[in-house]
Write a protein that holds these residues in place. Structure first.
Motif, PDB file in Angstrom:
ATOM      1  N   THR A  89      13.485   2.617  -5.074  1.00  0.00           N
ATOM      2  CA  THR A  89      13.834   3.597  -4.045  1.00  0.00           C
ATOM      3  C   THR A  89      12.723   4.601  -3.785  1.00  0.00           C
ATOM      4  O   THR A  89      12.877   5.487  -2.947  1.00  0.00           O
ATOM      5  CB  THR A  89      15.093   4.357  -4.471  1.00  0.00           C
ATOM      6  OG1 THR A  89      14.860   4.966  -5.755  1.00  0.00           O
ATOM      7  CG2 THR A  89      16.282   3.421  -4.567  1.00  0.00           C
ATOM      8  N   TRP A  90      11.614   4.505  -4.515  1.00  0.00           N
ATOM      9  CA  TRP A  90      10.537   5.489  -4.371  1.00  0.00           C
ATOM     10  C   TRP A  90       9.951   5.442  -2.968  1.00  0.00           C
ATOM     11  O   TRP A  90       9.781   4.365  -2.386  1.00  0.00           O
ATOM     12  CB  TRP A  90       9.438   5.224  -5.401  1.00  0.00           C
ATOM     13  CG  TRP A  90       8.451   6.353  -5.536  1.00  0.00           C
ATOM     14  CD1 TRP A  90       7.308   6.527  -4.839  1.00  0.00           C
ATOM     15  CD2 TRP A  90       8.552   7.468  -6.420  1.00  0.00           C
ATOM     16  NE1 TRP A  90       6.671   7.672  -5.223  1.00  0.00           N
ATOM     17  CE2 TRP A  90       7.409   8.271  -6.197  1.00  0.00           C
ATOM     18  CE3 TRP A  90       9.481   7.862  -7.377  1.00  0.00           C
ATOM     19  CZ2 TRP A  90       7.177   9.443  -6.905  1.00  0.00           C
ATOM     20  CZ3 TRP A  90       9.252   9.023  -8.071  1.00  0.00           C
ATOM     21  CH2 TRP A  90       8.119   9.812  -7.843  1.00  0.00           C
ATOM     22  N   GLN A  91       9.630   6.623  -2.443  1.00  0.00           N
ATOM     23  CA  GLN A  91       9.063   6.734  -1.100  1.00  0.00           C
ATOM     24  C   GLN A  91       7.573   7.028  -1.197  1.00  0.00           C
ATOM     25  O   GLN A  91       7.174   8.019  -1.805  1.00  0.00           O
ATOM     26  CB  GLN A  91       9.759   7.852  -0.311  1.00  0.00           C
ATOM     27  CG  GLN A  91      11.265   7.687  -0.205  1.00  0.00           C
ATOM     28  CD  GLN A  91      11.655   6.449   0.556  1.00  0.00           C
ATOM     29  OE1 GLN A  91      11.143   6.200   1.643  1.00  0.00           O
ATOM     30  NE2 GLN A  91      12.555   5.654  -0.006  1.00  0.00           N
ATOM     31  N   GLY A  92       6.753   6.161  -0.587  1.00  0.00           N
ATOM     32  CA  GLY A  92       5.310   6.397  -0.584  1.00  0.00           C
ATOM     33  C   GLY A  92       4.623   5.815  -1.805  1.00  0.00           C
ATOM     34  O   GLY A  92       5.240   5.231  -2.698  1.00  0.00           O
ATOM     35  N   HIS A  93       3.288   6.003  -1.841  1.00  0.00           N
ATOM     36  CA  HIS A  93       2.449   5.453  -2.904  1.00  0.00           C
ATOM     37  C   HIS A  93       1.638   6.598  -3.504  1.00  0.00           C
ATOM     38  O   HIS A  93       0.748   7.158  -2.840  1.00  0.00           O
ATOM     39  CB  HIS A  93       1.535   4.373  -2.335  1.00  0.00           C
ATOM     40  CG  HIS A  93       2.301   3.289  -1.615  1.00  0.00           C
ATOM     41  ND1 HIS A  93       2.915   2.260  -2.279  1.00  0.00           N
ATOM     42  CD2 HIS A  93       2.584   3.130  -0.293  1.00  0.00           C
ATOM     43  CE1 HIS A  93       3.521   1.473  -1.401  1.00  0.00           C
ATOM     44  NE2 HIS A  93       3.344   1.983  -0.189  1.00  0.00           N
ATOM     45  N   PRO A  94       1.907   6.973  -4.745  1.00  0.00           N
ATOM     46  CA  PRO A  94       1.411   8.247  -5.291  1.00  0.00           C
ATOM     47  C   PRO A  94      -0.097   8.369  -5.449  1.00  0.00           C
ATOM     48  O   PRO A  94      -0.598   9.488  -5.557  1.00  0.00           O
ATOM     49  CB  PRO A  94       2.115   8.351  -6.653  1.00  0.00           C
ATOM     50  CG  PRO A  94       2.604   6.997  -6.962  1.00  0.00           C
ATOM     51  CD  PRO A  94       2.833   6.310  -5.663  1.00  0.00           C
ATOM     52  N   LEU A  95      -0.858   7.280  -5.466  1.00  0.00           N
ATOM     53  CA  LEU A  95      -2.314   7.401  -5.562  1.00  0.00           C
ATOM     54  C   LEU A  95      -2.999   7.235  -4.206  1.00  0.00           C
ATOM     55  O   LEU A  95      -4.213   7.160  -4.137  1.00  0.00           O
ATOM     56  CB  LEU A  95      -2.872   6.373  -6.557  1.00  0.00           C
ATOM     57  CG  LEU A  95      -2.567   6.630  -8.034  1.00  0.00           C
ATOM     58  CD1 LEU A  95      -3.261   5.601  -8.911  1.00  0.00           C
ATOM     59  CD2 LEU A  95      -2.992   8.035  -8.452  1.00  0.00           C
ATOM     60  N   SER A  96      -2.216   7.190  -3.133  1.00  0.00           N
ATOM     61  CA  SER A  96      -2.812   7.169  -1.800  1.00  0.00           C
ATOM     62  C   SER A  96      -3.103   8.606  -1.364  1.00  0.00           C
ATOM     63  O   SER A  96      -2.487   9.551  -1.839  1.00  0.00           O
ATOM     64  CB  SER A  96      -1.882   6.480  -0.799  1.00  0.00           C
ATOM     65  OG  SER A  96      -0.662   7.192  -0.686  1.00  0.00           O
TER      66      SER A  96
END
Length: 557
Positions: free
Chosen positions: A147-154
């Motif tokens: 369910t995570w939204q987005g990509h944290p290292l982007s």
């Protein structure tokens, strides 16, 4: 068995293979669209649609049969995936394949058709960076929730955005049907709090009758953003405390050495010979410490023996913990290595410190004999482990397995010998391999490696005892601030207790890494669990998991 392949045989085996950058470029031909050489390996830039053809050529025609690391990142004008390849027969042959993708459409061909280990590595790149891999067999998140939204290292990730998980997302997946109406297939959750999972691991298991039909390890419960934290810390002082937290159970100094080796090569830092011997001795103490824990917990997994075997292993492990506490001041998070050497010399009086080590080494053969009587000679354990959890040699290579897991499958690969560092190439010891390929072989490999580590430690103590006092240099002269040249890239690894523990660093011209990637041996080794469990029974699967000797802090990072 102690089977060290003669180095001249290894050299002859790869003599005909392309080695230099120009020879590899000739092999790849028009697939190469640019060069991007790294500190330790020639780098070749290719199109995102040519990944499989490039890797097939490097594997089949050039002998690069080990995909040791996959790194991905977002740059200012592109996304980039880097495949770092080497050879199980000659670790000093290395090559990097760089795959840039468009900023507005980060999409690349998957390497999983060539190397099975690319499956999880590319899932991680998708999860944290956002790169899509075409033809990937199962491209979904691996460390973060679905369910995570987005990509944290982007670069466009909004850290302030709340991650709302609705109750519907976490509904019981078996609410409608717990059993296949047309057969005996049943879904079974193992973990994430099962005592045999060696950390917080959830294993989604499908049973066909009483046999395992499918296993899906669900990781990420201990993901702590270690790579991103290291990217925000300085090379010289602030990164070194973090490696102890990766494999937190026993291998802290081995973890520290992985970072130290990469950073020292990146910054052209020499380590004094005296400090190298101290590093080698202390690293092997950590290796024994780790193997003791592995042997004790494995016996606990297989037939629940806590009182005898597990406590025997903890008894000997505590002796090493006492020695390491004398050396470093800590029992768990050592923080003893420094770039250029170690933080301080051996404890005084030195004679007492050496005597404590020698007493441990003198008692070790008797302790190992007890372990063989209680464990490897135990009929119940033999019935549970021989011919279960079988991992064939070529399958182990395709999954990027290393350490005792690979060596127990007949893969004669050890970085201490094959890519020498520290003081290993000056000492007399053997690489332990076994061709049983099963759970029992992995147990034997670890027990026999303890004997080899003891040999190394004893030789180091002999050297340190006689080392002239005026030549006991523990650190080289390292600049207070380290700023490697912009866009300098390196991948370096050491032989951790669980296998190849590597660090990729890309410098950006500042005193902090532009990209910091940890290659965890546990991550790749755990990926073999479905391979060695399918067709087995649930108790055999638990034994197979224990034989891999994973630490979830290192798997998740």
């Amino acid at each position: 068995m102690s089977l060290e392949k003669p180095r001249d045989e290894q050299s002859n085996a790869v003599a005909a293979k392309p080695t230099t950058g120009e020879e590899i470029a000739d092999l790849l031909g028009d697939l190469v669209i640019g060069r991007d050489d790294h500190v330790n390996a020639p780098g070749f830039v290719i199109r995102p649609t040519d990944v499989q053809e490039t890797l097939f050529r490097l594997r089949d025609d050039a002998g690069f049969d080990h995909l040791s690391n996959v790194t991905a990142e977002e740059r200012e004008d592109r996304y980039e995936t880097i495949y770092h390849l080497t050879s199980y027969d000659d670790r000093r042959r290395e090559v990097s394949v760089v795959v840039p993708t468009a900023k507005d459409d980060p999409r690349s061909q998957s390497a999983s058709a060539v190397f099975r280990t690319a499956d999880w590595h590319e899932r991680e790149a998708y999860d944290l960076i956002g790169i899509e891999y075409d033809d990937h067999p199962d491209l979904r998140r691996i460390l973060l929730p679905d369910t995570w939204q987005g990509h944290p290292l982007s670069k466009d990730f909004d850290q302030r955005r709340p991650q709302v998980v609705t109750l519907k997302e976490w509904a019981n997946p078996l609410a409608d049907d717990h059993r296949d109406s047309e057969g005996e297939t049943m879904y079974l959750n193992i973990g994430p709090h099962h005592p045999a999972t060696h950390g917080v691991l959830h294993v989604r298991t499908v049973l066909d009758g009483e046999q395992v039909a499918d296993v899906d390890p669900d990781i990420g419960y201990l993901h702590r953003c270690e790579e991103q934290m290291c990217q925000n810390k300085t090379y010289r002082h602030q990164i070194m405390p973090y490696p102890d937290r990766w494999d937190y159970a026993s291998a802290g100094l081995l973890n520290e050495w992985a970072y130290a080796r990469a950073a020292e090569d990146l910054n052209d830092i020499e380590v004094p010979e005296y400090a190298q011997i101290i590093r080698t001795m202390s690293a092997e103490l950590c290796r024994i410490c780790s193997h003791m824990l592995a042997v004790g917990t494995f016996a606990l997994d297989v037939y629940g023996d806590f009182t005898a075997i597990f406590m025997y292993a903890m008894r000997d492990r505590e002796k090493i913990q006492n020695i390491l506490e004398d050396l470093t001041g800590q029992r768990m998070m050592f923080n003893y290595f420094r770039l250029g050497g170690v933080v301080w010399d051996l404890p005084e009086p030195r004679e007492e410190f050496f005597e404590k080590i020698r007493d441990f080494l003198d008692d070790l053969p008797g302790a190992l004999e007890e372990y063989h009587d209680l464990i490897s000679g135990n009929e119940i354990l033999q019935l549970r482990t021989i011919d279960t959890g079988v991992l064939p040699t070529e399958v182990a290579k395709s999954y990027g397995a290393t350490g005792p897991v690979a060596r127990a499958s007949g893969v004669d690969y050890d970085l201490r010998r094959d890519d020498p560092y520290g003081y290993y190439d000056e000492l007399d010891w053997d690489v332990i391999t076994d061709d049983g390929c099963d759970n029992y072989s992995r147990l034997l490999c670890r027990m026999r490696e303890v004997e080899e580590s003891a040999k190394i430690i004893e030789q180091c103590v002999d050297l340190l005892e006689d080392w002239p006092e005026e030549e006991r240099t523990i650190q080289s002269n390292v600049p207070r601030t380290l700023r490697p040249e912009d866009d300098t890239e390196i991948y370096r690894a050491v032989e951790g207790a669980k296998g190849e523990l590597g660090i990729y660093i890309r410098a950006d011209g500042t005193d902090k890494p532009g990209r910091f990637k940890i290659r965890s041996p546990c991550f790749s080794n755990l990926q073999t669990l479905p391979e060695i469990s399918n067709g087995e029974y649930i108790p055999d699967m638990i034994a197979s998991l224990g034989s891999l000797d994973i630490i979830l802090g290192e798997v998740d990072r």
